[in-house]
Design an enzyme around this catalytic site. Structure first.
Site, PDB file in Angstrom:
ATOM      1  N   ASP A 190       0.854  -1.180   0.000  1.00  0.00           N
ATOM      2  CA  ASP A 190       0.000   0.000   0.000  1.00  0.00           C
ATOM      3  C   ASP A 190       0.895   1.238   0.000  1.00  0.00           C
ATOM      4  O   ASP A 190       2.089   1.149   0.294  1.00  0.00           O
ATOM      5  CB  ASP A 190      -0.923   0.004   1.219  1.00  0.00           C
ATOM      6  CG  ASP A 190      -2.204   0.800   0.999  1.00  0.00           C
ATOM      7  OD1 ASP A 190      -2.324   1.484  -0.035  1.00  0.00           O
ATOM      8  OD2 ASP A 190      -3.090   0.734   1.883  1.00  0.00           O
ATOM      9  N   ASP A 191       0.304   2.366  -0.338  1.00  0.00           N
ATOM     10  CA  ASP A 191       1.077   3.604  -0.344  1.00  0.00           C
ATOM     11  C   ASP A 191       1.367   4.083   1.072  1.00  0.00           C
ATOM     12  O   ASP A 191       2.457   4.549   1.370  1.00  0.00           O
ATOM     13  CB  ASP A 191       0.358   4.702  -1.144  1.00  0.00           C
ATOM     14  CG  ASP A 191      -1.056   5.005  -0.649  1.00  0.00           C
ATOM     15  OD1 ASP A 191      -1.609   4.236   0.158  1.00  0.00           O
ATOM     16  OD2 ASP A 191      -1.624   6.013  -1.102  1.00  0.00           O
ATOM     17  N   ASP A 245      -2.026   4.540   7.790  1.00  0.00           N
ATOM     18  CA  ASP A 245      -2.374   5.695   8.619  1.00  0.00           C
ATOM     19  C   ASP A 245      -2.835   5.202   9.992  1.00  0.00           C
ATOM     20  O   ASP A 245      -2.048   5.071  10.910  1.00  0.00           O
ATOM     21  CB  ASP A 245      -3.455   6.509   7.905  1.00  0.00           C
ATOM     22  CG  ASP A 245      -3.718   7.857   8.554  1.00  0.00           C
ATOM     23  OD1 ASP A 245      -3.545   7.984   9.784  1.00  0.00           O
ATOM     24  OD2 ASP A 245      -4.112   8.795   7.846  1.00  0.00           O
TER      25      ASP A 245
END
Length: 166
Positions: free
Chosen positions: A101-102, A105
Site C-alpha cells: 500500500d502507499d 495511517d
C-alpha cells in the site's frame, strides 16, 4: 493550540519521489521468493507495480477496501467495506504474498486485510505511528498529523505571487 488545515502540515510527494521511495521499498523486500504482489487499491497500485517490476514478480492481484469518506479536511474513515478480494486459490492464508500500500495511517485497512491473510507480508511506502504495527516493512515514517499529498491527488496550476500580480 491552533488547528491546522491539511496543507499546512503537508508532505508533498512528487512522481519522482514516489518512484524512488517505492524502489527503496523493493530493495528492503528483496531476498525473499515472493509468490505474488497484492496491491491495496487504490493508493497501493502504483507502488505495487514498481515493487513487482523491481523484484521481477509477474503475479499481481488487488484487494479493494473502501474506508475513507469525503475529501481534504472533511475526510474521515468510515465503516470498512471489502469491494474486491484477490483470487482465493492464489492467496490461501497469505504465505509468500507481499501486500503493498502507499500509506498506513490508522492501520484499520491493513488490520482487516491481515485478518483475511495472516501470513502475508505487509509493506508500505509511508507509515504513520498508529498504523506502523500493521506493517513489517516501510520506507518513511511521517507524524500522525501530517497530510500526505500524493501525485495522483494533485494538479499543476498557476499560483499568484505573494506580492502583487505584475
Amino acid at each position: 493550540m491552533i488547528d491546522r488545515l491539511p496543507h499546512e502540515k503537508g508532505f508533498h510527494v512528487s512522481w519522482d519521489q514516489l518512484h524512488r521511495d517505492a524502489r527503496a521499498l523493493a530493495w528492503w523486500l528483496d531476498g525473499t521468493d515472493w509468490r505474488a504482489v497484492v496491491a491495496v487499491t487504490r493508493g497501493g497500485l502504483v507502488p505495487a507495480m514498481i515493487v513487482a517490476r523491481e523484484l521481477d514478480i509477474r503475479t499481481i492481484d488487488s484487494v479493494s477496501i473502501r474506508s475513507y469518506k469525503g475529501v481534504g479536511a472533511e475526510a474521515g474513515q468510515g465503516q470498512l467495506e471489502v469491494l474486491n478480494k484477490p483470487d482465493p486459490v492464489l492467496m490461501g492464508d497469505g504465505e509468500g504474498i507481499l501486500v503493498i500500500d502507499d500509506l498506513v495511517d490508522s492501520g484499520r485497512t491493513l488490520e482487516l486485510i491481515r485478518e483475511m491473510y495472516p501470513k502475508a507480508h505487509f509493506g508500505t511506502v509511508y507509515a504513520k505511528p498508529k498504523g506502523k504495527p500493521m506493517v513489517q516493512t516501510y520506507v518513511t515514517e511521517v507524524s500522525q498529523d501530517t497530510w500526505i499529498f500524493f501525485p495522483w491527488d494533485m494538479a499543476l496550476q498557476y499560483v499568484e505571487p505573494y506580492r502583487g500580480t505584475d
